[in-house]
Design a protein around this motif. Sequence first.
Motif, PDB file in Angstrom:
ATOM      1  N   LEU A   1      50.690 -15.631 102.001  1.00  0.00           N
ATOM      2  CA  LEU A   1      49.938 -15.333 100.783  1.00  0.00           C
ATOM      3  C   LEU A   1      49.220 -13.988 100.888  1.00  0.00           C
ATOM      4  N   LEU A   2      48.646 -13.714 102.059  1.00  0.00           N
ATOM      5  CA  LEU A   2      47.963 -12.433 102.247  1.00  0.00           C
ATOM      6  C   LEU A   2      48.957 -11.271 102.171  1.00  0.00           C
ATOM      7  N   GLY A   3      50.116 -11.442 102.788  1.00  0.00           N
ATOM      8  CA  GLY A   3      51.147 -10.416 102.706  1.00  0.00           C
ATOM      9  C   GLY A   3      51.632 -10.198 101.287  1.00  0.00           C
ATOM     10  N   TYR A   4      51.655 -11.263 100.511  1.00  0.00           N
ATOM     11  CA  TYR A   4      52.084 -11.176  99.110  1.00  0.00           C
ATOM     12  C   TYR A   4      51.128 -10.302  98.304  1.00  0.00           C
ATOM     13  N   PHE A   5      49.832 -10.512  98.492  1.00  0.00           N
ATOM     14  CA  PHE A   5      48.844  -9.715  97.750  1.00  0.00           C
ATOM     15  C   PHE A   5      48.914  -8.237  98.142  1.00  0.00           C
ATOM     16  N   LEU A   6      49.163  -7.970  99.418  1.00  0.00           N
ATOM     17  CA  LEU A   6      49.319  -6.574  99.843  1.00  0.00           C
ATOM     18  C   LEU A   6      50.562  -5.944  99.218  1.00  0.00           C
ATOM     19  N   SER A   7      51.627  -6.729  99.090  1.00  0.00           N
ATOM     20  CA  SER A   7      52.879  -6.211  98.535  1.00  0.00           C
ATOM     21  C   SER A   7      52.757  -5.840  97.064  1.00  0.00           C
ATOM     22  N   LEU A   8      51.807  -6.428  96.371  1.00  0.00           N
ATOM     23  CA  LEU A   8      51.613  -6.092  94.959  1.00  0.00           C
ATOM     24  C   LEU A   8      51.260  -4.617  94.768  1.00  0.00           C
ATOM     25  N   ILE A   9      50.659  -4.023  95.803  1.00  0.00           N
ATOM     26  CA  ILE A   9      50.247  -2.621  95.713  1.00  0.00           C
ATOM     27  C   ILE A   9      51.466  -1.699  95.618  1.00  0.00           C
ATOM     28  N   PHE A  10      52.623  -2.154  96.123  1.00  0.00           N
ATOM     29  CA  PHE A  10      53.833  -1.327  96.068  1.00  0.00           C
ATOM     30  C   PHE A  10      54.197  -0.938  94.637  1.00  0.00           C
ATOM     31  N   LEU A  11      53.866  -1.804  93.695  1.00  0.00           N
ATOM     32  CA  LEU A  11      54.206  -1.528  92.301  1.00  0.00           C
ATOM     33  C   LEU A  11      53.512  -0.267  91.787  1.00  0.00           C
ATOM     34  N   ALA A  12      52.359   0.056  92.389  1.00  0.00           N
ATOM     35  CA  ALA A  12      51.621   1.244  91.944  1.00  0.00           C
ATOM     36  C   ALA A  12      52.043   2.507  92.686  1.00  0.00           C
ATOM     37  N   MET A  13      52.889   2.364  93.701  1.00  0.00           N
ATOM     38  CA  MET A  13      53.299   3.522  94.505  1.00  0.00           C
ATOM     39  C   MET A  13      54.617   4.083  93.989  1.00  0.00           C
ATOM     40  N   GLY A  14      54.573   4.583  92.786  1.00  0.00           N
ATOM     41  CA  GLY A  14      55.794   5.084  92.167  1.00  0.00           C
ATOM     42  C   GLY A  14      55.907   6.593  92.202  1.00  0.00           C
ATOM     43  N   CYS A  15      57.132   7.069  92.043  1.00  0.00           N
ATOM     44  CA  CYS A  15      57.415   8.503  91.951  1.00  0.00           C
ATOM     45  C   CYS A  15      58.146   8.782  90.645  1.00  0.00           C
ATOM     46  N   GLU A  16      58.016  10.006  90.183  1.00  0.00           N
ATOM     47  CA  GLU A  16      58.722  10.395  88.970  1.00  0.00           C
ATOM     48  C   GLU A  16      60.217  10.505  89.236  1.00  0.00           C
ATOM     49  N   ASN A  17      60.998  10.394  88.177  1.00  0.00           N
ATOM     50  CA  ASN A  17      62.432  10.586  88.298  1.00  0.00           C
ATOM     51  C   ASN A  17      62.745  12.038  88.640  1.00  0.00           C
ATOM     52  N   SER A  18      63.837  12.222  89.374  1.00  0.00           N
ATOM     53  CA  SER A  18      64.297  13.585  89.647  1.00  0.00           C
ATOM     54  C   SER A  18      64.684  14.247  88.329  1.00  0.00           C
ATOM     55  N   LYS A  19      64.406  15.521  88.224  1.00  0.00           N
ATOM     56  CA  LYS A  19      64.756  16.254  87.004  1.00  0.00           C
ATOM     57  C   LYS A  19      66.204  16.719  87.077  1.00  0.00           C
ATOM     58  N   VAL A  20      67.064  16.042  86.330  1.00  0.00           N
ATOM     59  CA  VAL A  20      68.485  16.387  86.276  1.00  0.00           C
ATOM     60  C   VAL A  20      68.826  16.713  84.828  1.00  0.00           C
ATOM     61  N   ALA A  21      69.262  17.931  84.592  1.00  0.00           N
ATOM     62  CA  ALA A  21      69.539  18.393  83.228  1.00  0.00           C
ATOM     63  C   ALA A  21      70.620  17.542  82.565  1.00  0.00           C
ATOM     64  N   GLY A  22      70.317  17.063  81.358  1.00  0.00           N
ATOM     65  CA  GLY A  22      71.256  16.259  80.603  1.00  0.00           C
ATOM     66  C   GLY A  22      71.228  14.787  80.946  1.00  0.00           C
ATOM     67  N   ILE A  23      70.441  14.401  81.977  1.00  0.00           N
ATOM     68  CA  ILE A  23      70.367  12.992  82.389  1.00  0.00           C
ATOM     69  C   ILE A  23      68.933  12.478  82.298  1.00  0.00           C
ATOM     70  N   THR A  24      68.020  13.110  83.011  1.00  0.00           N
ATOM     71  CA  THR A  24      66.615  12.689  82.936  1.00  0.00           C
ATOM     72  C   THR A  24      65.758  13.672  82.145  1.00  0.00           C
ATOM     73  N   VAL A  25      66.221  14.905  82.010  1.00  0.00           N
ATOM     74  CA  VAL A  25      65.509  15.898  81.196  1.00  0.00           C
ATOM     75  C   VAL A  25      66.543  16.676  80.389  1.00  0.00           C
ATOM     76  N   SER A  26      66.082  17.273  79.321  1.00  0.00           N
ATOM     77  CA  SER A  26      66.968  18.129  78.531  1.00  0.00           C
ATOM     78  C   SER A  26      67.114  19.478  79.228  1.00  0.00           C
ATOM     79  N   TYR A  27      67.954  20.345  78.698  1.00  0.00           N
ATOM     80  CA  TYR A  27      68.167  21.651  79.319  1.00  0.00           C
ATOM     81  C   TYR A  27      66.959  22.571  79.163  1.00  0.00           C
ATOM     82  N   THR A  28      66.033  22.136  78.334  1.00  0.00           N
ATOM     83  CA  THR A  28      64.794  22.912  78.206  1.00  0.00           C
ATOM     84  C   THR A  28      63.674  22.326  79.054  1.00  0.00           C
TER      85      THR A  28
END
Length: 657
Positions: free
Chosen positions: A379-406
């Motif tokens: 149970l203690l490990g479970y509560f610690l694992s919830l913090i992983f949800l907040a440790m996010g990174c932005e998507n890589s910027k790939v033209a035409g896929i995640t961002v436009s050419y501008t």
Amino acid sequence: MNGPKPVCLSLLLIMFLASLSFAYFAKALSGSYMKSTITQLERRFDIPSYLIGVIDGSFEIGNLLVIAFVSYFGAKLHRPKIIAIGCILMSFGTFLIAMPHFIIDHVHAFCLQAPYTQSSDSCERESSVSMWMYVFLGNVLRGIGETPVQPLGISYIDDYAQSENAALYIGCVQTISIIGPVFGYLLGSLCAKIYVDIGYVDMETVTISPGDARWVGAWWLGYLIAGTITLMSAVPFWFLPKSLPMPVDKHDTSCTPEQTRFIKDSPTMGHKFRPEEPASLHQMAKEFVPTLKSLLGNPVYITFLFVTILQFNSLIGMVTYKPKYIEQHYGQSASKANFLMGMINIPAVALGMFSGGVIMKKYKLGIMGAAKFAFGTSLLGYFLSLIFLAMGCENSKVAGITVSYTGVEVLSYEEQSLSSDCNSACLCSRREWDPVCGENGITYMSPCLAGCTSSTGTGRNTVFDNCSCVLLADTQQGNLTATLGQCPHRDSCDKMFPYFLALSVLSSFIISLGGTPAFMLLVRCIKPELKSLALGIYTLATRTLAGIPAPIYFGAIIDTTCLKWGIKMCGGRGACRIYNTSAYRILYLGLTLGLRTISFFLCIYGFALLKRHIKKEEKNALTNGSAELESLRKEDRSSVHCEQFIPACNPDRETHL
């Protein structure tokens, strides 16, 4: 008194313990190496994640084929030799996994890195046999060979070790088995740095690096090493005896008081259990169904089984794709992800499991104490694992896929979005994945789609010049260039990654503290006659309902977050090149935590059931104990009276008369 001396008995038990530990190490090494090569196999055979899950789950399919019979019949035969045969089968399966590398066309992998037109004959040869099937079948054979190691090995130790030492011995074996994945992931890290066709191609002509989504390491090399180690682990078991004399503390009782509380007597329980007694196959088969029925009638065992199945679904799905998660979410190479898993995460798990065994021995935890300790740490490990949800990174910027050419975020990939005014005159292929990184920090799918018109340098040092699409998204003027490979992640993601590793180590340690107490809960709530069968059914259920499906549905869910699929040389969808990292994080972690949440509710029911049975059995024990004591006293008085005054009760006196 004839028989081996205590020193010899201790030495034989230590030899078995060392041999079993080495076998655990070998099987854990090959198993973890399999997981470390997931992305390599995915790229090598151009298959999606769910199919990798099928391959990973094939190990459990091998277990499923023979586990029940090996666990039951093997307990009555020569257990060390059966374990030795299993190790040999595991090694052959590991060698079979590496076979595709030696029969597949080596130019196949090399030409993934450059435009290549494959002949129709090559395409027909490729489609006629899927090389990943060799990996699948090899893993099935590994699963068959691994079957007897745990149930027969653990039951052998528990039968012939003193009761007070059994938990520590089993904890030591499990701890050493955790060292196997350390070397497995380190081996995976090393092999991932080596190009798959090393020795067959000129490395100067390979234009990609280990961090590229198309890089394939020397995955086959580690399987040859792991197979050799597994074959060596079979040798000691051929020289160990079938059985050892029972310890003094097990001479006068068939089971501990705790073991008699939670299971009904079966037809085979009227006599004292002796593992060394010979029994015919017909007799063993006749007793199988009643024994199985008796085992499945234990409510504590069944509840424990369901909780474990849910926990294992979460654990197996998480561990299988964790290196891939580190690669995709934090932009690390496969080699570094495997290195970190082996050097940081796995040792924390090993330390936790060993510490759990020491704590159980020091505080002499009973069944209820072990259950509470395992639940609390989980149970203690479970509560610690919830913090992983907040440790996010932005998507890589790939033209035409995640961002436009501008440079505007879009996240709605379509082939039409890959075209822009800056590359419209280039007649670029929209299916090719040959990424370049522009000076503006945006990745383009190919130099052509970046609008580049010329290049300088050779090999990995190639630089593309006059890239009009790079200029479009940048305020600078002049000759803007692009280099080979995807752009690295932002600094904010690099700063987040160490915190992710630290939390991963801490949560893994805390959760694994309850591993050994939870396992001993399983062993101690059953009678010795059912020990091997119970461990076999436990392994069968967890692997059938967790080990097989978890990698498949985790992989299928991960596949839904893919933004750009690769294309096979002969047509058709290949491996994923880039994921929506935000969706990946939410689905991957959400599914992991969701399964554990459900298991905790079932744990609450299990505690209530456990307490009710303890109170009931303690009450029955007091009542039955008083009645039995009075009965023994009466029998004793009657026997004395009869001996003295009734000649017929004394055979010797009757003979004289």
